[in-house]
Enzyme design. Sequence first.
Site, short mmCIF file in Angstrom:
data_model
loop_
_atom_site.label_atom_id
_atom_site.label_comp_id
_atom_site.label_asym_id
_atom_site.label_seq_id
_atom_site.Cartn_x
_atom_site.Cartn_y
_atom_site.Cartn_z
N ALA A 63 0.85 -1.20 0.00
CA ALA A 63 0.00 0.00 0.00
C ALA A 63 0.88 1.25 0.00
O ALA A 63 2.01 1.20 0.46
CB ALA A 63 -0.87 -0.01 1.25
N GLY A 102 0.50 -4.99 0.93
CA GLY A 102 -0.65 -4.94 0.03
C GLY A 102 -0.35 -5.49 -1.36
O GLY A 102 -1.25 -5.97 -2.06
N GLU A 105 -0.72 -9.07 -0.91
CA GLU A 105 -2.15 -9.33 -0.69
C GLU A 105 -2.92 -9.32 -2.00
O GLU A 105 -3.84 -10.11 -2.21
CB GLU A 105 -2.72 -8.29 0.29
CG GLU A 105 -2.20 -8.54 1.71
CD GLU A 105 -2.59 -7.47 2.69
OE1 GLU A 105 -2.20 -6.30 2.45
OE2 GLU A 105 -3.26 -7.76 3.68
N GLU A 125 4.03 -5.26 7.47
CA GLU A 125 3.14 -4.30 8.16
C GLU A 125 3.49 -4.10 9.63
O GLU A 125 3.41 -3.00 10.16
CB GLU A 125 1.68 -4.75 8.05
CG GLU A 125 1.03 -4.46 6.72
CD GLU A 125 1.28 -5.52 5.68
OE1 GLU A 125 2.20 -6.35 5.87
OE2 GLU A 125 0.56 -5.53 4.67
N1 CAA Z 1 4.46 3.47 0.03
C1 CAA Z 1 4.88 4.68 -0.34
N2 CAA Z 1 6.16 4.98 -0.63
C2 CAA Z 1 7.04 3.99 -0.50
C3 CAA Z 1 6.70 2.68 -0.10
C4 CAA Z 1 5.31 2.44 0.16
N3 CAA Z 1 4.88 1.24 0.51
N4 CAA Z 1 7.80 1.92 -0.07
C5 CAA Z 1 8.82 2.71 -0.45
N5 CAA Z 1 8.35 3.96 -0.71
C6 CAA Z 1 9.13 5.10 -1.21
C7 CAA Z 1 10.15 5.60 -0.20
O1 CAA Z 1 9.56 6.52 0.69
C8 CAA Z 1 11.17 6.24 -1.12
O2 CAA Z 1 10.63 7.46 -1.52
P1 CAA Z 1 11.61 8.70 -1.80
O3 CAA Z 1 12.54 8.26 -2.88
O4 CAA Z 1 10.69 9.81 -2.15
O5 CAA Z 1 12.32 8.92 -0.50
C9 CAA Z 1 11.15 5.33 -2.34
O6 CAA Z 1 9.90 4.64 -2.30
C10 CAA Z 1 12.26 4.32 -2.39
O7 CAA Z 1 12.26 3.62 -1.17
P2 CAA Z 1 13.62 3.24 -0.42
O8 CAA Z 1 14.51 4.43 -0.35
O9 CAA Z 1 13.22 2.57 0.84
O10 CAA Z 1 14.24 2.20 -1.47
P3 CAA Z 1 14.97 0.84 -1.22
O11 CAA Z 1 15.29 0.31 -2.55
O12 CAA Z 1 16.05 0.99 -0.21
O13 CAA Z 1 13.86 -0.13 -0.52
C11 CAA Z 1 11.74 -1.23 -0.25
C12 CAA Z 1 12.72 -0.53 -1.21
C13 CAA Z 1 12.37 -2.51 0.29
C14 CAA Z 1 10.48 -1.51 -0.97
C15 CAA Z 1 11.50 -0.31 0.98
O14 CAA Z 1 11.13 0.97 0.49
C16 CAA Z 1 10.39 -0.76 1.89
O15 CAA Z 1 10.61 -1.59 2.74
N6 CAA Z 1 9.20 -0.16 1.75
C17 CAA Z 1 8.10 -0.38 2.65
C18 CAA Z 1 7.41 -1.67 2.39
C19 CAA Z 1 6.23 -1.82 3.31
O16 CAA Z 1 6.31 -1.65 4.51
N7 CAA Z 1 5.09 -2.20 2.72
C20 CAA Z 1 3.89 -2.44 3.42
C21 CAA Z 1 3.01 -1.29 3.24
S1 CAA Z 1 1.64 -1.40 4.30
C22 CAA Z 1 0.53 -2.31 3.44
O17 CAA Z 1 0.76 -2.77 2.37
C23 CAA Z 1 -0.72 -2.37 4.24
C24 CAA Z 1 -1.81 -3.13 3.72
O18 CAA Z 1 -2.10 -4.18 4.22
C25 CAA Z 1 -2.66 -2.60 2.67
#
Ligand code: CAA
Length: 702
Positions: A63, A102, A105, A125
């Site tokens: 998400a 998500g 999911e 999450e």
């Molecule tokens: N939503 C919005 N923005 C996100 C994102 C997300 N899920 N994941 C990463 N980004 C953004 C970061 O903020 C960053 O933005 P900026 O360049 O503007 O700073 C950009 O994407 C790149 O991210 P990273 O610098 O972290 O890049 P990376 O290559 O080092 O890592 C990654 C990539 C492993 C995907 C890492 O970003 C990460 O762990 N992201 C979060 C994943 C997460 O927690 N997902 C679960 C979301 S909650 C969900 O899905 C709930 C549900 O049940 C619906």
Amino acid sequence: MAKTVTFDELGPVGLICIDNPPVNAISHAVRVGLIDAIAQAEKKSSIKVLLIISGGELFSAGADISEFDRPQGDPSFQQLQTRVESCHVAVVAAIHGLALGGGLELAMACHYRLAHKNARLGMPEITLGIIPGAGATQRLPRLIGARAALDMIFSGKPISAPDAKAKGLVDELVEGDLRVAATDFCKRLLQEKRGPRPTCNRTVVDSLDEAEIAAALLPHARALKGRTTQYLVVEAIQASKLSFSQGIAIEAALAQRSLACRESLALRHVFFAERESGKLRGVASTEPPLSIRRIAIIGAGTMGSGIAMAFADAGVEVLIHDNDPTALARSRNIVQTSYESSVKRGRISREVADQRLQGIRSVTELAEAAQADLVIEAVFEDLELKKHVVSELDKLLPEERIIASNTSTLSVTELAHATKHPLRVLGLHFFVPAQASRLLEIVRTDETSPESLEAAFRVAKLLKKVAVVARDAFGFIGNRMMLDGYFREAEQLLLEGATPAQVDAALENFGFAMGPQRVSDLGGNDVGTKARIQLFKRESRPDPYFVIADRLTEMGWLGQKTGRGFYRYESGGREAIADPEVISLIEKLAEERGIKRREIGDEEIVERCLLSLINVGAMVLDEGIAARAADIDVVWTSGYGFPRHLGGPMFYADTLGLAQVLQRIRHHHERLGHYWRPAGLIERLGAEGLSFEQWDRSSASH
Ligand code: CAA
């Protein structure tokens, strides 16, 4: 605006491609795009199967977290999943890179899942303080079993595609071109007349009793200390035994609850703060980014050896220099022992360990550093010695090459002025152990160039560390707050009547990974004393503090390494045992200072240690040493053991309310004297009813 979802026809295969850089987050626009694409496909009788695939480096990071504080809007995640799952043709998800939260999911709502063999799939999450709210607590147990689902959600870490296949989360693994293989898979489904296969129609095969839940929680007890989300996860997973519609309704209610809790607000704050801290406002390099293939480290002590391992672990070739061959041999030994222990613990294979060890070359000629893309000096913490080293490097290295210092106490500005090219000099403050610690403080002087700073950010990214920029000043961000605030107050509390065990327990119960006295004993009381001597040469303090720690150093009670410090340690063990002799020593030191000891409650310990930390943090911010309050939170959550689920000291101060913080600081100021002087920034913000977060936002817009 570019479309985030596209639809194409490949004969009977409808190809839906998510293209939402940088991480294919399932934003509202993506959900709209997916629903539209499915509707388009269903209108075409020629489309017999749908394939969902993504562009870029990964399937989806889940998400869009930046949309969490807004209403979801239609279609919600649940509406999207229901639409996918009830599609009248089979829907296949083809996963590459990562499928998280998500994103996974969405794949679980599809009828079939393929994954590239190098892909990883996870439910992170819990690291954001929320429960998966788009069906995972109901579909994952139906696919892999309730216990396995619990493990995956508690851990928050992705599993490999082969592991996912073994668990039943993925149907087939793919090597080579995913799109081609996935299209072939779709055609095979048609030939074999395999249609939709909704996950929601399955039943969960195993059930969880209390003992199994406790066993599943156990490996994560430390990571989840003080947290509550895990209990909501259990409730949601238990609901997967009910009908799918009942379960999904329970999940939705619990997800809403988790989203609104303080823990989640704090963890999301830290998530974005860590990404923001790696960028610098108003700094733009005009040069192409530096590529770091070879690094030279000057000084083969413990720190130099740790830094060498950090780079070797990232696949960078390392030259480690020391004039003294014995120091080089000792360093080799440190590195070898460390890799040996990683092999024994199963963290890396022998082959990888050998490869990394071979990647570190010891040299005695400083001239060899000229071959490196970046040079870090990590020689003994002595200003004259360091000045000499950087000026030698300055003569040796081409003008564009960056010279970094790993000093934790000295003036980087003075070091820069020992060179003819101060623009290329900065500090890279690694923490012990450099190969494992997450934080990297990047210390800029007034002259450090944007190119040098950008190179430092690249170093952090390469080493997978969290970068925070600090201006060059006493203790930078972290140590200044530790010395002038947190640790100082802990010592003061000891003099006033608390015991080391009481102070540590109170702060550990608050959520710190380790209390201040145990930290001192672990790092070595002598290390702290030496650092303070250096720092106070740089900037003196009106009255001496750390009298207890310094006295312990004088006595040779250096902590764990000598078996005695603030505590006793039996035969090289790590268990801190209360030492009555230390209490007597503290009593004596208190008496010498005319301090009448009294009983002190845990609440007072926590309040004073935290408020002093916050107060000095506000000074660090006001003085421009840290650019953002959120940067301070990153420093403390990633480098100093502050509980991440409380968001860092400045976020925590906001949750208390700065008016209340100010009132309590004034109270301590009246009782304890000058060093509790309220920070000007807290006075201003507190008077106006503002928060540090608002201060960050308003300063970002200037
Ligand atoms: N939503 C919005 N923005 C996100 C994102 C997300 N899920 N994941 C990463 N980004 C953004 C970061 O903020 C960053 O933005 P900026 O360049 O503007 O700073 C950009 O994407 C790149 O991210 P990273 O610098 O972290 O890049 P990376 O290559 O080092 O890592 C990654 C990539 C492993 C995907 C890492 O970003 C990460 O762990 N992201 C979060 C994943 C997460 O927690 N997902 C679960 C979301 S909650 C969900 O899905 C709930 C549900 O049940 C619906």
